[in-house]
Design an enzyme around this catalytic site. Structure first.
Site, short mmCIF file in Angstrom:
data_model
loop_
_atom_site.label_atom_id
_atom_site.label_comp_id
_atom_site.label_asym_id
_atom_site.label_seq_id
_atom_site.Cartn_x
_atom_site.Cartn_y
_atom_site.Cartn_z
N ARG A 191 43.47 49.96 6.20
CA ARG A 191 42.46 50.78 6.85
C ARG A 191 43.12 51.86 7.69
NH1 ARG A 191 38.73 48.32 11.45
NH2 ARG A 191 40.73 48.37 12.53
N HIS A 200 31.16 6.56 24.86
CA HIS A 200 30.54 7.88 24.70
C HIS A 200 31.58 8.99 24.52
CE1 HIS A 200 28.69 11.60 26.38
NE2 HIS A 200 27.74 11.25 25.56
N GLY A 260 32.53 45.59 6.95
CA GLY A 260 33.12 45.33 8.27
C GLY A 260 32.02 44.75 9.13
N THR A 261 31.83 43.44 9.03
CA THR A 261 30.62 42.86 9.61
C THR A 261 30.65 42.79 11.13
OG1 THR A 261 31.56 40.73 9.01
CG2 THR A 261 29.79 41.57 7.62
N ASN A 262 31.82 42.97 11.75
CA ASN A 262 31.81 43.02 13.22
C ASN A 262 31.02 44.24 13.67
OD1 ASN A 262 33.45 40.84 13.09
ND2 ASN A 262 35.32 41.91 13.68
N GLY A 288 23.15 8.27 21.76
CA GLY A 288 22.99 8.14 23.20
C GLY A 288 22.11 9.21 23.84
N LYS A 312 18.17 6.23 11.62
CA LYS A 312 18.26 4.80 11.94
C LYS A 312 17.25 4.01 11.13
CE LYS A 312 19.01 4.01 16.27
NZ LYS A 312 18.59 4.15 17.68
N CYS A 363 35.41 41.79 5.57
CA CYS A 363 36.62 41.64 6.36
C CYS A 363 36.33 41.45 7.85
CB CYS A 363 37.55 42.83 6.16
SG CYS A 363 36.83 44.37 6.76
N ARG A 385 13.14 1.51 19.50
CA ARG A 385 14.34 2.32 19.34
C ARG A 385 14.04 3.72 18.83
NH1 ARG A 385 18.11 -1.06 15.40
NH2 ARG A 385 19.74 0.07 16.53
N SER A 398 34.26 47.33 1.64
CA SER A 398 34.56 46.10 2.37
C SER A 398 33.62 46.08 3.56
CB SER A 398 36.02 46.12 2.82
OG SER A 398 36.26 45.01 3.64
N MET A 403 18.81 9.87 23.17
CA MET A 403 17.42 9.46 23.41
C MET A 403 17.40 8.00 23.83
SD MET A 403 15.40 11.46 20.46
CE MET A 403 16.40 10.80 19.18
N ARG A 460 25.17 3.94 9.73
CA ARG A 460 25.05 5.37 9.45
C ARG A 460 26.42 5.87 9.01
NH1 ARG A 460 24.20 6.26 15.71
NH2 ARG A 460 26.32 5.99 16.40
N TYR A 516 35.31 38.84 -2.67
CA TYR A 516 36.23 38.11 -1.81
C TYR A 516 35.77 38.10 -0.37
CZ TYR A 516 37.99 42.65 -0.19
OH TYR A 516 38.08 43.89 0.36
P1 ADP Z 1 21.31 4.20 20.16
O1 ADP Z 1 20.72 5.13 19.18
O2 ADP Z 1 21.49 4.76 21.51
O3 ADP Z 1 22.51 3.47 19.61
P2 ADP Z 1 19.86 1.82 19.49
O4 ADP Z 1 18.41 1.88 19.17
O5 ADP Z 1 20.74 1.74 18.30
O6 ADP Z 1 20.20 3.06 20.40
O7 ADP Z 1 20.05 0.57 20.42
C1 ADP Z 1 20.90 0.44 21.49
C2 ADP Z 1 21.60 -0.89 21.44
O8 ADP Z 1 20.67 -1.97 21.39
C3 ADP Z 1 22.46 -1.04 20.21
O9 ADP Z 1 23.65 -1.67 20.54
C4 ADP Z 1 21.63 -1.89 19.30
O10 ADP Z 1 22.42 -2.65 18.42
C5 ADP Z 1 20.90 -2.78 20.27
N1 ADP Z 1 19.64 -3.21 19.69
C6 ADP Z 1 18.63 -2.42 19.28
N2 ADP Z 1 17.63 -3.16 18.76
C7 ADP Z 1 18.02 -4.43 18.82
C8 ADP Z 1 17.42 -5.67 18.42
N3 ADP Z 1 16.23 -5.70 17.81
N4 ADP Z 1 18.11 -6.79 18.64
C9 ADP Z 1 19.32 -6.75 19.25
N5 ADP Z 1 19.92 -5.65 19.66
C10 ADP Z 1 19.29 -4.48 19.44
MG MG Z 2 22.59 2.66 17.87
MG MG Z 3 34.98 48.62 12.62
#
Ligand code: ADP
Ligand code: MG
Ligand code: MG
Length: 927
Positions: A670, A492, A818-820, A133, A54, A883, A124, A816, A135, A374, A903
């Site tokens: 075999r 999610h 036979g890795t199992n 989601g 990020k 194999c 963040r 050959s 952390m 990303r 192979y």
């Molecule tokens: P996650 O990794 O769980 O997506 P984020 O750090 O990206 O967590 O943030 C969660 C939400 O908060 C996202 O929708 C992000 O766009 C929003 N957000 C984070 N920082 C800001 C900011 N400085 N201003 C407005 N929205 C923010």
């Molecule tokens: Mg985010």
């Molecule tokens: Mg065998």
């Protein structure tokens, strides 16, 4: 900065529970904080390990002139330090944070904690690889009883100010102060209060609450925090900031983050970065909004702008599925200017990153800001389509397309889809978003726990939830498919399904899911836990009951030959990709195939030979097993020979079929391998039946079974030990092969058999078996007046074989691996008994992977290298292959490339995966 302020900050930091360490051995002036803003950034996109994904993205986007609110990143090194030093920070950190914060204040002309012109920030999380989601992130930090008034005054918007404050209290209370829900069933404690206030205010939506209602919420939230923790919510913004930083670092080791890392093989020592960033507000009324978008469709890969947004909302609302968001195209009407800017950002991002991007945006008062980008997670289908389209658009080269498509994603393209006729007959009960393509049928369950339990019993399950959250992850992993009643493309469930390649239908709003009664209702129809349900994740449809599946388009074209290639875009893309892969790879790909029809499938998928034809499988079919049993029950050599004579023509027939399919491609056969008791029935009634059928006394069967009982069959009378003990079996098998060769050659088809002796550990074992093969070859050649070209070799699957490989290679023309078995014997671990301890071994990171799925490179791999080196001493051009099951595992395929095997051989449906992985391996070496 004056000394006094420095001291103050250090004091504040330590007041917030984050004593600075005093590790004097640390070199001075390490940079722990990187700033970004106003078109300049200390970091850039390549610094993911240090700044997190990020963070690196924010720095890079700032550099290329995108509208990113200014801020700074605290590096992952601080996280590592934090965990290495009893949760203390490096001594330099407080100063560096203060300086970076001052820079932000200057840039936006606001002050943190100021009573007239306050700066609010988000704190963040952000690891090297995104862990969506998993952390924590805290928004609107810097709010307190005074700052909220200032915000209200400056914005002339009471509602906005108090909404932001209550949101802040809610996450801060949860994430930093630990006010969580107490059980799985309970709603969140803050959410409960919101529901209460909404009810008494007769408000439908969150947005119906007035500023006064929000003030009530703030008061009640503060009381809740005090009641639950015995502490007051901190009014001091500095204390808030350090509390939040500590919580984000702390969230690296929360349970779900750990589960996630394990699932995706992310090392636990990478750590997360922390990004502190100026807040922008999507909740400032109807000229503001927040959303997420993908530059292309992440489910199908189609080149359409794809995403959703909510007016007057803050970040998390979109993902949380609290309100149903609008599709991003609608923004063109609601906020035309911001939409145009967004389209411009879309194309800039794709040109710059040359990959599909997943971005977060916020519109504050009609002004667009970008908060994250990303490389977007995508389904296997999308991975292929996007890469192929980008080559056509000249955004990337062919080699890049090969590198980029995860080899495993090809298995999605081959996975079954619903059979059209069965679908027509099935009862459709709901429609939702097609979030994860493919077809899945199974028993419906309503909790992650039940999903895991039922799946462990070997059932196929569909996990149905109102919406999913990171706590459901284990259940989602266990399920065949995921169904939610709420939530959109960025929910999610959709996110996780895309990443795991799970079949998923999201937001099927016609469904009522009730966790308490464990039912799912659609109109008049109610399904209970355990009932069958079917999901079409390609069309976004839900069916009651089980629906029959049909082959994927690729299989319909290649194997069933009932679909015209011109009719299938998926097939065409698959075919060009395979063509490119074949041009760059060195490693050859063969198939494990035991029967003619499997050989045909293997060839259709591009196999250049059979690497393992298991002859015992031929004996299980139909009545053959009885002749096999007669052979095992025989008490004299003559009896045994009589039984073998019955098997000979059957086996010869199979080889004829296979050789015809293979048309001169190498075919590794075999000799009989499994312990004999596997062919005999083990219960008394079954044994009595057999006695009647074969017309022998029951006692004879029971006695023979008893005789064959072994304490440890895996290490008992099996492999070449069978051929040594009963040489007439080897003789029959050799004869069946050569007679088949003669027959097929006569019809003008070339044949290239490679005869393989299993479980060889001693030179003499091998040479005794080879003697028989060569003698029979000569006999048949004379009888049939034919000439044979064939190879003899061994399956290398016990450590002794690897150690004496130089000796074995004197006569063996190929090995050959036979890795199992090689894995079982090297690790001294039975695959079938490893379920009891392997999961824990992986959790404790004793082993990085399941060694029966991915080669244990340090151990088993090392033995393979020893065998290679030893063998080449005596026979430099010895043919080397693999194999085991590992031959279709991308990581193991790459390893086989690196150690110079000729192979890999894998099951027919893994061949495309192996071809792509082999190409990737070749490119890795090239650069
Ligand atoms: P996650 O990794 O769980 O997506 P984020 O750090 O990206 O967590 O943030 C969660 C939400 O908060 C996202 O929708 C992000 O766009 C929003 N957000 C984070 N920082 C800001 C900011 N400085 N201003 C407005 N929205 C923010
Ligand atoms: Mg985010
Ligand atoms: Mg065998």
């Amino acid at each position: 900065m004056s000394k006094l302020i420095k001291k103050k900050i250090a004091k504040k930091a330590s007041a917030a529970g984050c004593e600075t360490g005093t590790n004097s051995a640390l070199p001075k002036k390490i940079r722990y904080v990187y700033s970004f803003g106003d078109g300049k950034a200390d970091g850039n996109g390549s610094m993911k390990p240090l700044l997190g994904g990020k963070g690196a993205g924010l720095h890079e986007m700032t550099r290329i002139g995108l509208p990113v609110p200014p801020g700074f990143t605290i590096t992952t090194e601080v996280c590592t330090y934090f965990y290495d030093n009893k949760k203390q920070y490096p001594p330099e950190l407080a100063d560096q944070v203060a300086a970076a914060l001052a820079k932000v204040e200057k840039s936006v002309d606001k002050k943190f904690g100021d009573r007239t012109n306050p700066l609010l920030v988000s704190v963040r999380s952000g690891a090297r690889d995104s862990m969506p989601g998993m952390m924590d992130t805290i928004l609107n930090l810097g709010m307190n009883d005074e700052v909220v008034e200032a915000v209200a005054e400056k914005s002339h918007n009471q509602r906005f100010a108090w909404d932001s404050y209550r949101r802040f209290l809610q996450t801060y209370g949860d994430v930093v102060m630990g006010v969580h829900k107490r059980s799985e069933e309970e709603h969140g404690p803050f959410e409960d209060i919101i529901e209460e206030v909404k009810r008494s205010a007769k408000a439908q939506k969150d947005t119906d609450l007035s500023a006064d209602h929000l003030k009530t919420l703030v008061e009640r939230f503060k009381r809740l925090i005090r009641a639950r923790t015995g502490k007051d919510f901190p009014q001091d913004p500095q204390e808030q900031l350090w509390g939040a930083i500590g919580a984000v670092f702390g969230s690296w080791n929360n349970d779900r983050a750990i589960v996630y890392r394990r699932k995706y093989g992310i090392p636990h020592d990478w750590g997360t970065a922390v990004n502190v960033q100026t807040m922008v507000f999507g909740n400032r009324g109807d000229t503001s909004a927040t959303g997420v978008a993908f530059t292309r469709d992440p489910a199908t890969g189609e080149k359409v702008f794809y995403g959703e947004y909510l007016i007057n909302a803050q970040g998390e609302d979109v993902v949380a599925g609290v309100r149903t968001p609008h599709p991003v195209a609608q923004l063109a009407e609601e906020m035309p200017r911001a939409y145009r800017e967004l389209l411009d950002v879309r194309s800039k991002l794709e040109k710059h990153f040359r990959d599909m991007q997943d971005l977060e945006f916020t519109v504050e008062d009609n002004k667009l800001y970008i908060l994250q980008t990303r490389n977007g997670k995508r389904t296997g289908f999308a991975a292929v389509r996007i890469a192929m389209d980008m080559v056509a658009e000249k955004l990337i080269a062919k080699e890049e397309a090969i590198r980029r498509i995860p080899a495993d994603s090809l298995s999605h393209l081959l996975a079954p889809i619903f059979d059209r006729d069965s679908v027509r007959k099935a009862t459709k009960i709901a429609a939702g978003l097609a979030a994860g393509p493919g077809a899945a049928s199974g028993r419906v369950v309503f909790s992650a726990k039940d999903a895991v339990e039922l799946a462990q019993k070997g059932e196929r399950v569909i996990l149905a939830r109102i919406e999913t959250s990171p706590e459901d992850l284990r259940g989602m992993i266990a399920a065949q498919g995921i169904l939610t009643a709420r939530g959109g493309v960025s929910s999610h469930a959709a996110l996780v399904a895309r990443q795991m390649g799970k079949v998923c239908v999201c937001g099927a709003s016609a469904l009522q899911i009730d966790y308490v009664t464990q039912t799912l209702t659609a109109g008049k129809l109610t399904l209970r836990q355990g009932d069958y349900i079917s999901l079409d994740g390609t069309a976004g449809e839900v069916y009651a009951g089980e629906v029959k599946t049909a082959a994927s388009e690729v299989v319909q074209v290649l194997v069933e030959k009932r679909l015209d290639p011109k009719q299938s875009k998926v097939y065409q893309e698959f075919a060009s990709l395979m063509g490119w892969a074949d041009q760059v790879r060195r490693l050859e790909v063969r198939a494990n195939a035991d029967l003619p029809n499997q050989a045909a499938i293997a060839i259709a998928f591009g196999a250049k030979g059979i690497g393992l034809c298991r002859t015992e499988h031929m004996f299980f079919e139909g009545d053959r097993i009885d002749s096999m049993r007669e052979m095992i029950l025989a008490e004299t050599l003559d009896e045994r020979k009589a039984a073998l004579a019955k098997l000979l023509p059957l086996q010869r027939g199979d080889f004829v079929g296979i050789f015809r399919e293979m048309k001169g491609l190498p075919t590794t056969i075999r000799f009989l391998d499994p312990p004999l008791h596997e062919f005999l029935p083990n219960t008394e009634p079954q044994q009595r039946d057999l006695a009647k059928k074969l017309n022998v006394p029951f006692e004879r069967i029971a006695h023979r079974v008893e005789e064959l009982r072994e304490f440890n069959p895996m290490l008992g009378l099996r492999g070449c030990r069978l051929g040594i003990t009963y040489s007439e079996v080897t003789e029959m098998q050799a004869r069946a092969i050569f007679e088949a060769v003669a027959e097929v050659q006569k019809s003008g088809i070339k044949v290239h058999p490679e005869i393989m002796i299993p479980l060889v550990g001693f030179y003499k074992e091998m040479s005794l078996q080879f003697e028989i093969v060569h003698r029979v070859a000569k006999e048949v050649a004379t009888e049939q007046n034919a000439k044979f070209k064939y190879m003899v070799g061994i399956m290398l699957e016990i450590p002794r074989g690897a150690i004496v490989a130089d000796e074995l290679a004197k006569d063996a023309e190929f090995f050959s691996f036979g890795t199992n078995d090689l894995t079982q014997t090297t690790l001294g671990m039975s695959r079938d008994d490893s379920g009891g301890f392997l999961p824990q071994y992986q959790e404790l990171e004793i082993l990085p992977n399941n060694p029966f799925a991915t080669i244990d490179q340090q151990g088993v791999g090392k033995l393979m290298e020893i065998a290679r080196d030893q063998a080449r001493k005596t026979r430099p051009d010895i043919e080397l292959g693999i194999c085991g099951e590992h031959g279709g595992d991308p990581q193991s395929v790459k390893f086989c490339h690196r150690i110079g095997l000729d192979y890999v051989s894998c099951s027919p449906f893994r061949i495309p995966v192996a071809r792509l992985a082999a190409a990737q391996a070749a490119l890795e070496k090239a650069g």
